[in-house]
Design a protein around this motif. Structure first.
Motif, mmCIF file in Angstrom:
data_model
loop_
_atom_site.group_PDB
_atom_site.id
_atom_site.type_symbol
_atom_site.label_atom_id
_atom_site.label_comp_id
_atom_site.label_asym_id
_atom_site.label_seq_id
_atom_site.Cartn_x
_atom_site.Cartn_y
_atom_site.Cartn_z
ATOM 1 N N GLN A 299 0.869 -1.180 0.000
ATOM 2 C CA GLN A 299 0.000 0.000 0.000
ATOM 3 C C GLN A 299 0.904 1.227 0.000
ATOM 4 O OE1 GLN A 299 -3.310 -0.151 -0.238
ATOM 5 N NE2 GLN A 299 -3.264 -2.402 -0.189
ATOM 6 N N SER A 300 0.632 2.180 -0.902
ATOM 7 C CA SER A 300 1.494 3.355 -0.991
ATOM 8 C C SER A 300 0.671 4.570 -1.403
ATOM 9 C CB SER A 300 2.630 3.124 -1.997
ATOM 10 O OG SER A 300 3.532 4.197 -1.998
ATOM 11 N N GLU A 301 1.098 5.725 -0.916
ATOM 12 C CA GLU A 301 0.454 6.989 -1.271
ATOM 13 C C GLU A 301 1.534 8.039 -1.480
ATOM 14 O OE1 GLU A 301 -2.815 10.184 0.530
ATOM 15 O OE2 GLU A 301 -2.541 8.215 1.462
ATOM 16 N N VAL A 302 1.438 8.733 -2.594
ATOM 17 C CA VAL A 302 2.453 9.737 -2.936
ATOM 18 C C VAL A 302 2.525 10.803 -1.845
ATOM 19 C CG1 VAL A 302 3.145 11.486 -4.617
ATOM 20 C CG2 VAL A 302 2.152 9.327 -5.404
ATOM 21 N N GLY A 303 3.731 11.059 -1.362
ATOM 22 C CA GLY A 303 3.959 12.075 -0.353
ATOM 23 C C GLY A 303 3.674 11.645 1.065
ATOM 24 N N VAL A 304 3.072 10.452 1.238
ATOM 25 C CA VAL A 304 2.721 9.971 2.584
ATOM 26 C C VAL A 304 3.619 8.826 3.019
ATOM 27 C CG1 VAL A 304 0.906 8.959 4.015
ATOM 28 C CG2 VAL A 304 0.348 10.734 2.328
ATOM 29 N N GLY A 305 3.858 7.882 2.144
ATOM 30 C CA GLY A 305 4.735 6.774 2.485
ATOM 31 C C GLY A 305 4.254 5.461 1.914
ATOM 32 N N THR A 306 4.959 4.386 2.254
ATOM 33 C CA THR A 306 4.675 3.049 1.732
ATOM 34 C C THR A 306 4.651 2.047 2.879
ATOM 35 O OG1 THR A 306 5.777 3.575 -0.362
ATOM 36 C CG2 THR A 306 5.466 1.242 0.152
ATOM 37 N N THR A 307 3.707 1.118 2.808
ATOM 38 C CA THR A 307 3.623 0.036 3.791
ATOM 39 C C THR A 307 3.629 -1.297 3.058
ATOM 40 O OG1 THR A 307 2.350 1.385 5.340
ATOM 41 C CG2 THR A 307 2.286 -0.997 5.639
ATOM 42 N N LEU A 308 4.573 -2.140 3.421
ATOM 43 C CA LEU A 308 4.710 -3.459 2.811
ATOM 44 C C LEU A 308 4.356 -4.499 3.862
ATOM 45 C CD1 LEU A 308 7.556 -3.443 0.328
ATOM 46 C CD2 LEU A 308 6.611 -5.619 0.965
#
Length: 673
Positions: free
Chosen positions: A516-525
Motif C-alpha cells: 500500500q502506498s500513497e504519494v507524499g505519505v509513504g509506503t507500507t509493505l
C-alpha cells in the motif's frame, strides 16, 4: 592448531558470546543517540569484559587484545573522560564486525586471526588522547609511605564497619577480578605494585592464575579499605607507636588488629563471588541446550501422530459409540496440546532478526547522509526457528529499499513540510495461525503512473496493458526482475536486483506480500507467513479422482461461479470480483487429464488464491474442507516435478499433493487456460 569444537567449555563460551555480540549490535547504535546513558555504557563495558574473560580462559589472544582495548576506552567513557561522536562510533562498529569475524572462526574450530593494527591503533589514539589510560577503579592518591603507615590501624579499626559495609559495586568487583587474573590495562599493574603495602600478600609470578583464599581476602580488604579512605578523611596517626601503656580502648584495637581473624567480619571473597554468581546459576539451571536435529525428530513424530489422529477421526463415524466418541475427542485435545508444546520448543522471538536492523539503518543512513529513525515493534513475537532464519535476508532487502528509495533527503523533506528526520517502522504480530510483518516508511511513496510508464519503457508490456493495471498491480511491478526506479546506481540499491529475490523467498515460505502506498505519505509493505513450516493448515479439494491440498495461508476466498459471467481479456479468461478483473484458470487442465465425460456444470467452485502480490482464481471440481497436514517430501519418482511443495496423507489414508502456487503459475499460466 585447531580448537576442539566438542569441548563443553568452548560451547558454553560460544553460546554466551553470541548473545552478547547480538546485544552489543543494538546497544552500540542506541549509544550514539544516548551517549551519556550511564547504564548503557556500563552494560557495553561489561559485555566486552565478559567476552574478554571467556576468551582469556580459552587462550584466544586475538579476541582478548581487541576486547581489552575496547574495554579500556569504554571505561574512560563511563567515567566521563571521553565522549562518543560519530567517528568513534564507526570505530566501535568496526570492532564489532571484527569480533563477529573472530567468532565465526572460533565456531569453525580455528583460532581467531589478529585484528588489523589500524583498528588497534585507532582505539589507542582515543584512549591516550590528552591523558593516560584510566584504570577501571582508581586507587586513592596517597604517598606509598603514608599508605604503609595507615594500613595496620585501618585493618583493625575498620573491620567492624566492614561487616556493615559488606557490598561492593560491580565496577569494584570487575576491577578486583582484573587484578587477580593479570588482565589490567598496560601501566596499571606497575602503579598498583608501587602503591601496594608490603604486608599485603600478592600473587606470585609462578605463571599460574590460581591464588589462595587468604590472598583473595587480603585484596578484597585492601579494596574496601581504599573505598573507605575515599569516603572519609584518614584520622591523624603517629608515625611510630609509643611503648607506653595505651588506654583500654587502644589496647582492644591493637588486639583486634593483630588477631589472625576477627570474630565479626565481612563475608569472605568466596561468599561474595558465590552471591554474585547465584542469580546466574539459578537462571542457567532452568534451561537445557538441545540440538535442533533432536527437536526436528520430535516434530516429525508429532506430525505422524497428527496423521493418526486425522485417520481415527475419519473412522469415528463408522462407530456409533458414545465412549468411542469421547476417546477420539480426548485424543484430539491431547494431540493438539502436544503439537502446540512441541512447536513452542522450536519457536524463537523475531527479535533475533530485528536486532540487526538498527545497525543496518544507521550505516545506510550515514552513507546516504539521511536522518532516519527506526522503530521496532513486536520484537517478542515467536515463530518457527527455520522461518526466523529464512526471513532474515528478505527483510534486509526490504528495509534497505525503504531507507534508500522511500525516505527522502532531509532538505527535500523539509521543503515538503515534513520533519527532516524520516521514520521506518518494522513490526511483527501474530494473527491466528500466521505472522504478519510490516515495513512502513513516511517517505515519498510510489506513483502508479510512474510505475506504468517505467514498465512500458522497459518493454515489459504495451501502453494499453499498462493502462489497465490496478494500483495494487502497479505496485507489484517492483518485484519484477530488473525493475528499478532508482536513476543512479549505488552499492545499496538501484541495480534492479533484490526485490524479485524477496518475492521468491517469501513465496517459498508459503507467504504473501501486499503493498500500500500513497504519494507524499509513504509506503507500507505487509508480509504474511505461517507460524511453522512443519504442520500446515490446508484446504482439501478434488480434481477428477485426485485430492490436492491448497495451503490455507494462500486462500483468500471461495465462491460458486456462474460460467456465463466470465470474460476474455487479451486471450485470458477472467472473472469480475468486487469490480476487479481476476485471471481464471482450470486446475484440472494443468494437473489431470480433465473431465472424462466432457460435460461442464453450470456452476463451478472457484478458489481465489494470493500468489505473491497477485490474486488468481482457480476452478476445482469438489471442495472437501480444511485439514491440518504434515508436509512430506516428494518421492524419488516425483522429484523435480514443478508446482508441488510436497505430499501428505489425508484422514482417509489417501495421498494428497500440496500445491506450490508460485511455481505452478510460472510453469502453466502462460498456456492461456
Amino acid at each position: 592448531m585447531a580448537l576442539d569444537t566438542d569441548d563443553e567449555i568452548l560451547q558454553d563460551f560460544l553460546v554466551e558470546a553470541e548473545e552478547i555480540l547480538e546485544g552489543l549490535n543494538e546497544q552500540l547504535v542506541e549509544l550514539e543517540n544516548s551517549p551519556q546513558d550511564a547504564d548503557l555504557l556500563n552494560s557495553i563495558f561489561r559485555g566486552f569484559h565478559t567476552i574478554k574473560g571467556g576468551a582469556g580462559f580459552l587462550s584466544l589472544e586475538a579476541m582478548v587484545n581487541l576486547c581489552h582495548k575496547s574495554e579500556d576506552l569504554f571505561n574512560l567513557l563511563r567515567q566521563g573522560e571521553r565522549f562518543v561522536d560519530a567517528d568513534m562510533m564507526d570505530t566501535f562498529l568496526k570492532v564489532l564486525d571484527i569480533l563477529n569475524t573472530m567468532f565465526a572462526e572460533i565456531k569453525s574450530g580455528q583460532y581467531p586471526s589478529p585484528a588489523d593494527n589500524e583498528i588497534i591503533e585507532q582505539l589507542s589514539v582515543y584512549i591516550n588522547n590528552d591523558s593516560a589510560v584510566a584504570a577501571p577503579e582508581p586507587e586513592p592518591e596517597v604517598a606509598p609511605e603514608e599508605q604503609v603507615e595507615e594500613v595496620a590501624p585501618s585493618q583493625g579499626s575498620e573491620s567492624a564497619s566492614a561487616a556493615a559495609d559488606d557490598e561492593i559495586t560491580d565496577d569494584e568487583f570487575e576491577a578486583l577480578l582484573d587484578q587477580l587474573h593479570g588482565n589490567s590495562a598496560p601501566g596499571i599493574k606497575d602503579t598498583e605494585k608501587a602503591s601496594t603495602p608490603a604486608p599485603t600478600p600478592t600473587p606470585t609470578s609462578t605463571g599460574s592464575d590460581d591464588i589462595t583464599e587468604e590472598e583473595f581476602e587480603a585484596l578484597l580488604d585492601e579494596l574496601q579499605g581504599a573505598k573507605k579512605a575515599q569516603a572519609e578523611p584518614p584520622a591523624p596517626t603517629p608515625s611510630v607507636p609509643k611503648p607506653a601503656s595505651p588506654p583500654a580502648s587502644d589496647k582492644a584495637a591493637e588486639t583486634k588488629a593483630s588477631a589472625p581473624k576477627p570474630v565479626e567480619k565481612a563475608p569472605t571473597a568466596a561468599e561474595k563471588v558465590e552471591a554474585k554468581a547465584a542469580p546466574a546459576k539459578q537462571a542457567a539451571d532452568t534451561s537445557v541446550r538441545v540440538d535442533t536435529s533432536r527437536l526436528d525428530e520430535i516434530m516429525n513424530m508429532v506430525g505422524e501422530l497428527v496423521l493418526v489422529r486425522n485417520r481415527i477421526s475419519t473412522l469415528e463415524s463408522a462407530f456409533e459409540n458414545e465412549e468411542m466418541a469421547k476417546a477420539v475427542n480426548n485424543l484430539r485435545v491431547v494431540t493438539g496440546d502436544l503439537q502446540t508444546a512441541v512447536m513452542k520448543t522450536r519457536m524463537q522471538p523475531i527479535k533475533k532478526v530485528f536486532g540487526r536492523f538498527p545497525r543496518v539503518v544507521r550505516d545506510i543512513a550515514r552513507s546516504l547522509k539521511k536522518d532516519i529513525d527506526l522503530e521496532l515493534r513486536g520484537e517478542e513475537t515467536d515463530l518457527d526457528k527455520n522461518l526466523v532464519e529464512a526471513l532474515a535476508d528478505p527483510l534486509v532487502h526490504l528495509v534497505r529499499n525503504a531507507v534508500d528509495h522511500g525516505i527522502e533527503m532531509p532538505d527535500v523533506r523539509e521543503a515538503a513540510g515534513k520533519p527532516r528526520q524520516g521514520k521506518v517502522v518494522l513490526s511483527a504480530a501474530q494473527e491466528g495461525d500466521h505472522i504478519l510483518l510490516t515495513i512502513a516508511d513516511d517517505g515519498a511513496g510510489m506513483n502508479p503512473e510512474t510505475l506504468r510508464r517505467k514498465a512500458v519503457e522497459k518493454g515489459m508490456m504495451d501502453e494499453d496493458t499498462a493502462g489497465r493495471l490496478t494500483e495494487s498491480e502497479c505496485f507489484s511491478l517492483i518485484f519484477s526482475p530488473g525493475f528499478s526506479m532508482k536513476q543512479e546506481i549505488s552499492d545499496i540499491s538501484g541495480r534492479g536486483v533484490g526485490m524479485d529475490v524477496v518475492k521468491t523467498s517469501i513465496s517459498k515460505l508459503n507467504g504473501v506480500i501486499d503493498i500500500q502506498s500513497e504519494v507524499g505519505v509513504g509506503t507500507t509493505l505487509s508480509i504474511k507467513v505461517p507460524l511453522t513450516l512443519a504442520i500446515m493448515p490446508t484446504l482439501m479439494v478434488m480434481l477428477g479422482e485426485q485430492i490436492f491440498a491448497f495451503p490455507l495461508v494462500n486462500v483468500n476466498e471461495i465462491f460458486h461461479l456462474d460460467l456465463s459471467k466470465t470474460n476474455v481479456v487479451d486471450g485470458q479468461q477472467t472473472i469480475m470480483v468486487r469490480n476487479k478483473a481476476l485471471p481464471l484458470f482450470y486446475l484440472s487442465k494443468w494437473l489431470t487429464k480433465g473431465r472424462t465425460d466432457g460435460k461442464k456444470p453450470e456452476i463451478e467452485h472457484v478458489v481465489i488464491v494470493n500468489v505473491g502480490t497477485q490474486r488468481v482464481g482457480f476452478v476445482v471440481d469438489v471442495l472437501l474442507g480444511q485439514e491440518e497436514v504434515v508436509i512430506k517430501p516428494l518421492g524419488a519418482l516425483l522429484q523435480g516435478t514443478h508446482g508441488f511443495a510436497g505430499a501428505t496423507i489425508t484422514g482417509d489414508g489417501r495421498i494428497a499433493l500440496i500445491l506450490d502456487f508460485p511455481e505452478l503459475m510460472k510453469v502453466h499460466a502462460n498456456r492461456g487456460y
